[in-house]
Motif scaffolding. Structure first.
Motif, PDB file in Angstrom:
ATOM      1  N   ILE A 156     -11.175  -0.417  13.059  1.00  0.00           N
ATOM      2  CA  ILE A 156     -10.026  -0.020  14.122  1.00  0.00           C
ATOM      3  C   ILE A 156      -9.019  -0.311  14.140  1.00  0.00           C
ATOM      4  O   ILE A 156      -8.566   0.256  14.929  1.00  0.00           O
ATOM      5  N   ALA A 157      -8.258  -1.579  13.790  1.00  0.00           N
ATOM      6  CA  ALA A 157      -7.575  -2.127  13.534  1.00  0.00           C
ATOM      7  C   ALA A 157      -6.454  -1.506  13.197  1.00  0.00           C
ATOM      8  O   ALA A 157      -5.504  -1.088  13.126  1.00  0.00           O
ATOM      9  N   VAL A 158      -6.682  -1.293  11.694  1.00  0.00           N
ATOM     10  CA  VAL A 158      -6.410  -0.225  10.246  1.00  0.00           C
ATOM     11  C   VAL A 158      -7.341   0.701  10.122  1.00  0.00           C
ATOM     12  O   VAL A 158      -7.961   0.205   8.977  1.00  0.00           O
ATOM     13  N   PRO A 159      -7.052   1.926  10.030  1.00  0.00           N
ATOM     14  CA  PRO A 159      -5.993   2.788  10.808  1.00  0.00           C
ATOM     15  C   PRO A 159      -6.141   3.511  12.665  1.00  0.00           C
ATOM     16  O   PRO A 159      -4.661   3.882  12.234  1.00  0.00           O
ATOM     17  N   ILE A 160      -6.573   2.757  12.440  1.00  0.00           N
ATOM     18  CA  ILE A 160      -7.002   3.855  13.907  1.00  0.00           C
ATOM     19  C   ILE A 160      -6.034   2.868  14.990  1.00  0.00           C
ATOM     20  O   ILE A 160      -4.724   4.394  15.699  1.00  0.00           O
ATOM     21  N   LEU A 161      -5.563   2.006  15.043  1.00  0.00           N
ATOM     22  CA  LEU A 161      -4.825   1.334  16.048  1.00  0.00           C
ATOM     23  C   LEU A 161      -2.944   1.295  15.508  1.00  0.00           C
ATOM     24  O   LEU A 161      -2.403   1.638  15.887  1.00  0.00           O
ATOM     25  N   VAL A 162      -3.431   1.302  14.235  1.00  0.00           N
ATOM     26  CA  VAL A 162      -2.283   0.552  13.396  1.00  0.00           C
ATOM     27  C   VAL A 162      -2.111   1.610  12.185  1.00  0.00           C
ATOM     28  O   VAL A 162      -3.171   0.526  10.765  1.00  0.00           O
ATOM     29  N   GLY A 163      -1.431   2.626  11.966  1.00  0.00           N
ATOM     30  CA  GLY A 163      -1.520   3.444  10.775  1.00  0.00           C
ATOM     31  C   GLY A 163      -0.380   3.507  10.337  1.00  0.00           C
ATOM     32  O   GLY A 163       0.595   2.849  11.132  1.00  0.00           O
ATOM     33  N   PRO A 164      -0.008   4.408   9.845  1.00  0.00           N
ATOM     34  CA  PRO A 164       1.755   4.449   9.030  1.00  0.00           C
ATOM     35  C   PRO A 164       2.703   5.069   9.771  1.00  0.00           C
ATOM     36  O   PRO A 164       3.768   4.975  10.205  1.00  0.00           O
ATOM     37  N   GLY A 165       2.250   5.753  10.893  1.00  0.00           N
ATOM     38  CA  GLY A 165       3.308   6.792  12.036  1.00  0.00           C
ATOM     39  C   GLY A 165       3.221   4.998  12.836  1.00  0.00           C
ATOM     40  O   GLY A 165       4.786   5.294  13.262  1.00  0.00           O
ATOM     41  N   THR A 166       2.343   4.695  13.306  1.00  0.00           N
ATOM     42  CA  THR A 166       3.482   3.282  13.872  1.00  0.00           C
ATOM     43  C   THR A 166       3.815   2.465  13.530  1.00  0.00           C
ATOM     44  O   THR A 166       4.592   1.573  14.202  1.00  0.00           O
ATOM     45  N   ILE A 167       4.061   1.795  12.491  1.00  0.00           N
ATOM     46  CA  ILE A 167       4.875   0.799  11.312  1.00  0.00           C
ATOM     47  C   ILE A 167       6.146   1.928  10.946  1.00  0.00           C
ATOM     48  O   ILE A 167       6.733   1.216  11.542  1.00  0.00           O
ATOM     49  N   ALA A 168       5.739   2.609  11.163  1.00  0.00           N
ATOM     50  CA  ALA A 168       7.227   3.412  11.093  1.00  0.00           C
ATOM     51  C   ALA A 168       7.831   3.290  12.151  1.00  0.00           C
ATOM     52  O   ALA A 168       9.305   3.160  12.515  1.00  0.00           O
TER      53      ALA A 168
END
Length: 209
Positions: free
Chosen positions: A117-129
């Protein structure tokens, strides 16, 4: 007045970027599916823990983005070009009705609040970038705006998770599909915008040499 309008416009852009790539409504359906066998108290705990972890990851990359640039020898134009391509691909996949590879569901024995849920659904590579792009472009103010807008989105996501069963029932399958494709279109546009900005900066830097 003009500066205030620019700031408000920037805040809206950051929020929409995060909203599109995090896609809280479809993720609410994922959350409902993953927590369908747990009681209300456990569902609340998972919602709190997952959104707080996601927020912490975004804060980390927002504050340390420039430091990571220097340590790894990464330039802002390079990040914008790479992030733009990544965000565009995710948006394109959403437009086609596919789930992004950065939002996959993984089964395992770990706490589902952490993964998936937290990673990678809520925060994936796209969100980090996206967080690194927005925070690094305007110094400390950029980081503050980025963190603030993600905090607002995290709050919205938390309430969506808490009332996930009701949200899914109201939206329905067709509604989720339409929202996903709309968010995909917004992401694709943001990705192209980041790509253009990165290429322009590279051309400008080359011209100054």
């Amino acid at each position: 007045m003009g500066m205030e309008m620019d700031m408000y416009g920037r805040l809206i852009t950051i929020f929409l970027g995060f909203f599109a790539i995090t896609n809280p409504i479809p993720n609410t359906a994922v959350f409902a599916g993953l927590t369908r066998k747990v009681d209300k108290a456990e569902r609340y705990r998972i919602a709190v823990k997952s959104t707080l972890i996601a927020f912490g990851v975004v804060v980390f990359f927002s504050l340390l983005g420039k430091t990571l640039f220097h340590l790894l020898g990464i330039t802002l134009p390079a990040l914008r070009i790479t992030g733009g391509i990544l965000v565009f691909i995710i948006g394109y996949q959403m437009l086609q009705g596919y789930n992004s590879t950065s939002h996959s569901e993984d089964d395992g024995d770990t706490d589902i609040a952490v993964s998936p849920i937290a990673v990678p659904i809520l925060v994936g590579p796209g969100t980090i970038a996206t967080a690194m792009n927005y925070s690094a472009s305007e110094g400390s103010m950029g980081a503050i705006m980025t963190i603030s807008m993600y905090a607002l989105l995290g709050l919205i996501t938390f309430f969506c998770f808490i009332f996930s069963a009701r949200v899914v029932a109201i939206i329905g399958g067709n509604g989720l599909k339409i929202i996903t494709q709309l968010m995909g279109l917004i992401l694709a546009v943001i990705g192209i915008q980041l790509l253009i900005a990165g290429i322009y900066e590279v051309v400008t830097m080359t011209g100054d040499l």
